[in-house]
Motif scaffolding. Structure first.
Motif, PDB file in Angstrom:
ATOM      1  N   ILE A 213       0.821  -1.206   0.000  1.00 54.27           N
ATOM      2  CA  ILE A 213       0.000   0.000   0.000  1.00 54.27           C
ATOM      3  C   ILE A 213       0.860   1.263   0.000  1.00 54.27           C
ATOM      4  CG2 ILE A 213      -1.679   1.333   1.356  1.00 54.27           C
ATOM      5  CD1 ILE A 213      -2.908  -1.103   0.053  1.00 54.27           C
ATOM      6  N   ALA A 214       2.001   1.231   0.701  1.00 52.83           N
ATOM      7  CA  ALA A 214       2.844   2.420   0.865  1.00 52.83           C
ATOM      8  C   ALA A 214       3.881   2.595  -0.238  1.00 52.83           C
ATOM      9  CB  ALA A 214       3.552   2.363   2.222  1.00 52.83           C
ATOM     10  N   LEU A 215       4.027   1.621  -1.122  1.00 52.21           N
ATOM     11  CA  LEU A 215       5.082   1.679  -2.147  1.00 52.21           C
ATOM     12  C   LEU A 215       4.799   2.787  -3.162  1.00 52.21           C
ATOM     13  CD1 LEU A 215       7.666   0.264  -3.221  1.00 52.21           C
ATOM     14  CD2 LEU A 215       6.155  -1.156  -4.650  1.00 52.21           C
ATOM     15  N   ARG A 216       5.806   3.604  -3.412  1.00 54.97           N
ATOM     16  CA  ARG A 216       5.701   4.708  -4.383  1.00 54.97           C
ATOM     17  C   ARG A 216       6.679   4.470  -5.526  1.00 54.97           C
ATOM     18  NH1 ARG A 216       3.148   9.275  -1.633  1.00 54.97           N
ATOM     19  NH2 ARG A 216       2.964   8.821   0.599  1.00 54.97           N
ATOM     20  N   TRP A 217       6.385   5.095  -6.674  1.00 58.87           N
ATOM     21  CA  TRP A 217       7.202   4.862  -7.859  1.00 58.87           C
ATOM     22  C   TRP A 217       8.636   5.346  -7.681  1.00 58.87           C
ATOM     23  CZ3 TRP A 217       6.131   1.330 -11.099  1.00 58.87           C
ATOM     24  CH2 TRP A 217       4.812   1.020 -11.446  1.00 58.87           C
ATOM     25  N   ARG A 218       8.853   6.318  -6.812  1.00 61.62           N
ATOM     26  CA  ARG A 218      10.225   6.800  -6.603  1.00 61.62           C
ATOM     27  C   ARG A 218      11.108   5.733  -5.969  1.00 61.62           C
ATOM     28  NH1 ARG A 218       7.801  10.064  -2.214  1.00 61.62           N
ATOM     29  NH2 ARG A 218       8.321   9.051  -0.214  1.00 61.62           N
ATOM     30  N   ASN A 219      10.483   4.717  -5.388  1.00 66.39           N
ATOM     31  CA  ASN A 219      11.242   3.636  -4.746  1.00 66.39           C
ATOM     32  C   ASN A 219      11.371   2.403  -5.629  1.00 66.39           C
ATOM     33  OD1 ASN A 219       9.368   4.708  -1.981  1.00 66.39           O
ATOM     34  ND2 ASN A 219      11.553   5.096  -2.192  1.00 66.39           N
ATOM     35  N   VAL A 220      10.999   2.544  -6.899  1.00 59.87           N
ATOM     36  CA  VAL A 220      11.065   1.413  -7.831  1.00 59.87           C
ATOM     37  C   VAL A 220      12.017   1.762  -8.974  1.00 59.87           C
ATOM     38  CG1 VAL A 220       9.761  -0.124  -9.341  1.00 59.87           C
ATOM     39  CG2 VAL A 220       8.698   0.789  -7.256  1.00 59.87           C
ATOM     40  N   GLU A 221      13.005   0.922  -9.210  1.00 60.41           N
ATOM     41  CA  GLU A 221      13.982   1.111 -10.298  1.00 60.41           C
ATOM     42  C   GLU A 221      13.780   0.006 -11.324  1.00 60.41           C
ATOM     43  OE1 GLU A 221      15.995   3.583 -10.580  1.00 60.41           O
ATOM     44  OE2 GLU A 221      15.974   4.487  -8.588  1.00 60.41           O
ATOM     45  N   LEU A 222      13.393   0.406 -12.559  1.00 63.99           N
ATOM     46  CA  LEU A 222      13.113  -0.580 -13.608  1.00 63.99           C
ATOM     47  C   LEU A 222      14.048  -0.426 -14.801  1.00 63.99           C
ATOM     48  CD1 LEU A 222       9.200  -0.338 -13.579  1.00 63.99           C
ATOM     49  CD2 LEU A 222      10.658  -1.962 -12.350  1.00 63.99           C
ATOM     50  N   GLY A 223      15.206   0.233 -14.589  1.00 66.46           N
ATOM     51  CA  GLY A 223      16.148   0.457 -15.677  1.00 66.46           C
ATOM     52  C   GLY A 223      17.002  -0.761 -15.971  1.00 66.46           C
ATOM     53  N   ASP A 224      17.959  -0.566 -16.891  1.00 63.41           N
ATOM     54  CA  ASP A 224      18.844  -1.672 -17.275  1.00 63.41           C
ATOM     55  C   ASP A 224      19.884  -1.955 -16.197  1.00 63.41           C
ATOM     56  OD1 ASP A 224      17.516  -1.930 -19.681  1.00 63.41           O
ATOM     57  OD2 ASP A 224      18.796  -0.471 -20.702  1.00 63.41           O
ATOM     58  N   ASN A 225      20.316  -0.917 -15.501  1.00 59.59           N
ATOM     59  CA  ASN A 225      21.364  -1.095 -14.498  1.00 59.59           C
ATOM     60  C   ASN A 225      20.788  -1.437 -13.117  1.00 59.59           C
ATOM     61  OD1 ASN A 225      23.375  -0.450 -16.377  1.00 59.59           O
ATOM     62  ND2 ASN A 225      23.094   1.748 -16.013  1.00 59.59           N
ATOM     63  N   LEU A 226      19.724  -0.753 -12.741  1.00 54.63           N
ATOM     64  CA  LEU A 226      19.080  -1.017 -11.454  1.00 54.63           C
ATOM     65  C   LEU A 226      17.713  -1.631 -11.691  1.00 54.63           C
ATOM     66  CD1 LEU A 226      19.899   2.098  -9.227  1.00 54.63           C
ATOM     67  CD2 LEU A 226      20.734  -0.237  -8.936  1.00 54.63           C
ATOM     68  N   ARG A 227      17.507  -2.810 -11.121  1.00 58.58           N
ATOM     69  CA  ARG A 227      16.236  -3.523 -11.279  1.00 58.58           C
ATOM     70  C   ARG A 227      15.807  -3.982  -9.890  1.00 58.58           C
ATOM     71  NH1 ARG A 227      16.251  -5.831 -16.685  1.00 58.58           N
ATOM     72  NH2 ARG A 227      15.435  -7.821 -15.949  1.00 58.58           N
ATOM     73  N   GLN A 228      15.263  -3.028  -9.122  1.00 61.11           N
ATOM     74  CA  GLN A 228      14.954  -3.307  -7.728  1.00 61.11           C
ATOM     75  C   GLN A 228      13.895  -2.347  -7.214  1.00 61.11           C
ATOM     76  OE1 GLN A 228      18.894  -2.489  -6.144  1.00 61.11           O
ATOM     77  NE2 GLN A 228      18.325  -0.388  -5.620  1.00 61.11           N
ATOM     78  N   LEU A 229      13.365  -2.686  -6.058  1.00 58.30           N
ATOM     79  CA  LEU A 229      12.486  -1.751  -5.349  1.00 58.30           C
ATOM     80  C   LEU A 229      12.963  -1.661  -3.915  1.00 58.30           C
ATOM     81  CD1 LEU A 229      10.325  -3.381  -3.321  1.00 58.30           C
ATOM     82  CD2 LEU A 229       9.265  -3.957  -5.486  1.00 58.30           C
ATOM     83  N   SER A 230      12.704  -0.522  -3.294  1.00 56.97           N
ATOM     84  CA  SER A 230      13.116  -0.290  -1.916  1.00 56.97           C
ATOM     85  C   SER A 230      11.874  -0.159  -1.034  1.00 56.97           C
ATOM     86  CB  SER A 230      13.956   0.983  -1.809  1.00 56.97           C
ATOM     87  OG  SER A 230      15.132   0.869  -2.591  1.00 56.97           O
TER      88      SER A 230
END
Length: 388
Positions: A213-230
Motif C-alpha cells: 500500500i505504501a510503495l511509491r514509484w520513486r522507490n522502484v527502479e526498472l532500468g537496465d542497471n538497477l532492477r529493484q524496489l526499496s
C-alpha cells in the motif's frame, strides 16, 4: 525497625510497622493481612520488615489493577504507535480488567494472575461462548508484563508478579501456501483485475500488505542497471479507519531485487496507470503510489484485504482459499524449497534475523536437508578411490 500483629476480627490481622526517620521520629504503616493463623501473620510482618531494611519496601496503596492500567495506557499513549495503543487498550480493558481489575495492585500475586489466565482460556469470551485462544492469552500476558514493569519503575510494586506466570502453549497453525503451478494460475486469472499488481508484489517479492500500500514509484527502479524496489515505509490502519505511514516492521528499509517477469509487469502497469490518471487530468509523478485508486489516491490496507477475500475471480477458481498474507509465505516457501540460502530469503522478507526465517519456515527445511545430504554424498563419492 519493629513491627507487630493485631487481630482485628476473625481471620483479619493488622500488621503495624514502626519506622523511624533520621531524627528518631516514629511513623507507623498499617497493612491488612487475611489468615486464620497468627503465625502466618507474624511471618508476613517479618517479611515486610526485611523489605524495609533492604530498601525493597513498597508503600501500601488502594489503587486497583484496573485503575493502574488506565493510568499506564495514558502514560504510553505519546510513545507508541496508534495501532499498538489500540491493541494494548483492547487487551487491558476487554480481557484483563474483567478478570482481575478489582484486585488491589499492591496485592496482585503470580498465582492470582495464573488463575485469571486459566479462566480466560476456559471462559474468557465476553459473549459467554467459551474461552479465549491461547494466542490471545499469550498477548494478554505480554501486555501485563509490560504494564507491571512500569509499576515496578514507579515503585508501586517491589517486583513484577506477571513475569513468573506460566505462558499458555500456543500451537502454531500450519500455513497454507501455493505451489508454483497454483501461483502461475493465480496470476493468469487475476491479470485483468486491479488486484493483479498487489498480488504480484506479494507472491513474487514477499511484500507485506502495508508495504504494498505504501510503495511509491520513486522507490522502484526498472532500468537496465538497477532492477529493484526499496521498501522504506509501511501503511498501518487503526480501528478508527485512520491510515498512517511508518517505517517497515523490522525497523529498517530493505532493497528487493526484481525478476524479469516482475519488471515487465510493473512497466506495463505504470504505463496503464499513467494513461488512466491523465484521462482524469492527473499527472503522475515519483510520489505516486504503485498500487492506488483510479484517481491516484492511496488504498486502505483493509480495502486490499476485502478485495482479496471477496474477489469473484478467485472464488470461481479451484485454488485453495488462503489469506492475503499467505501470499508472502508462498514467496518465502518457494524460495527456500528452490535452494535459496535462508539468509537471502530473510533479507528479501525483511526479517530482523535469519532465526525468524528458519523458525517460520522450518517445514520447508527437511527437503533442503535431504538435498544437502545427497550433494555432500556425491562429492565424497567422487573423491573416494575405486575399490580394488
Amino acid at each position: 525497625m519493629k513491627g507487630h500483629v493485631k487481630e482485628r476480627s476473625p481471620g483479619k490481622w493488622a500488621i503495624v510497622l514502626d519506622i523511624y526517620d533520621a531524627a528518631g521520629k516514629r511513623r507507623r504503616k498499617w497493612h491488612t493481612f487475611e489468615t486464620t493463623s497468627k503465625r502466618k501473620a507474624e511471618e508476613e510482618c517479618a517479611r515486610l520488615i526485611t523489605e524495609l531494611k533492604s530498601g525493597n519496601y513498597v508503600e501500601p496503596t488502594k489503587q486497583t489493577v484496573a485503575q493502574f492500567l488506565d493510568e499506564w495506557i495514558a502514560f504510553i499513549k505519546p510513545s507508541v504507535a496508534p495501532k499498538t495503543l489500540e491493541r494494548y487498550t483492547e487487551l487491558c480493558r476487554k480481557n484483563i480488567v474483567p478478570l482481575m481489575g478489582d484486585v488491589v495492585l499492591a496485592k496482585l500475586k503470580t498465582d492470582r494472575i495464573d488463575a485469571a489466565f486459566t479462566k480466560a482460556l476456559r471462559s474468557g469470551r465476553s459473549d459467554g461462548t467459551g474461552g479465549l485462544s491461547p494466542h490471545t492469552v499469550h498477548h494478554m500476558r505480554r501486555a501485563l508484563i509490560k504494564a507491571l514493569e512500569q509499576a515496578v519503575t514507579w515503585e508501586r510494586l517491589a517486583k513484577n508478579p506477571a513475569r513468573a506466570t506460566t505462558p499458555p502453549k500456543v500451537e502454531r497453525k500450519r500455513m497454507t501456501v501455493y505451489d508454483a503451478a497454483q501461483t502461475g494460475a493465480l496470476l493468469d486469472a487475476l491479470r485483468p483485475s486491479r488486484l493483479f499488481v498487489p498480488v504480484l508484489l506479494a507472491v513474487m517479492c514477499g511484500l507485506r500488505r502495508g508495504e504494498i500500500i505504501a510503495l511509491r514509484w520513486r522507490n522502484v527502479e526498472l532500468g537496465d542497471n538497477l532492477r529493484q524496489l526499496s521498501v522504506v515505509e509501511s501503511a498501518e490502519q487503526t480501528d478508527a479507519g485512520d491510515v498512517r505511514y511508518k517505517e517497515p516492521k523490522s525497523g529498517r528499509a530493505r532493497t528487493i531485487a526484481l525478476s524479469s517477469t516482475v519488471i515487465t509487469e510493473l512497466k506495463a502497469h505504470r504505463a496503464r496507470q499513467a494513461e488512466e490518471q491523465l484521462r482524469l487530468g492527473i499527472r503522475p509523478g515519483p510520489d505516486s503510489f504503485v498500487v492506488a485508486q483510479i484517481d491516484g489516491s492511496a488504498l486502505q490496507p483493509r480495502s486490499l484485504t476485502r478485495e482479496w477475500t471477496k474477489n469473484k475471480i478467485i472464488q470461481r477458481s479451484a485454488l485453495p482459499r488462503i489469506r492475503f498474507h499467505d501470499l508472502r509465505h508462498t514467496h518465502a516457501s518457494q524460495m527456500l524449497s528452490s535452494g535459496v540460502h535462508p539468509k537471502i530469503a530473510s533479507e528479501r522478507l525483511g526479517h530482523s534475523s535469519i532465526g525468524i526465517t528458519l523458525d517460520l519456515y522450518s517445514h520447508v527445511m527437511p527437503g533442503m536437508q535431504a538435498d544437502a545430504a545427497e550433494r555432500v554424498d556425491e562429492a565424497i563419492q567422487r573423491a573416494l578411490k575405486p575399490i580394488g
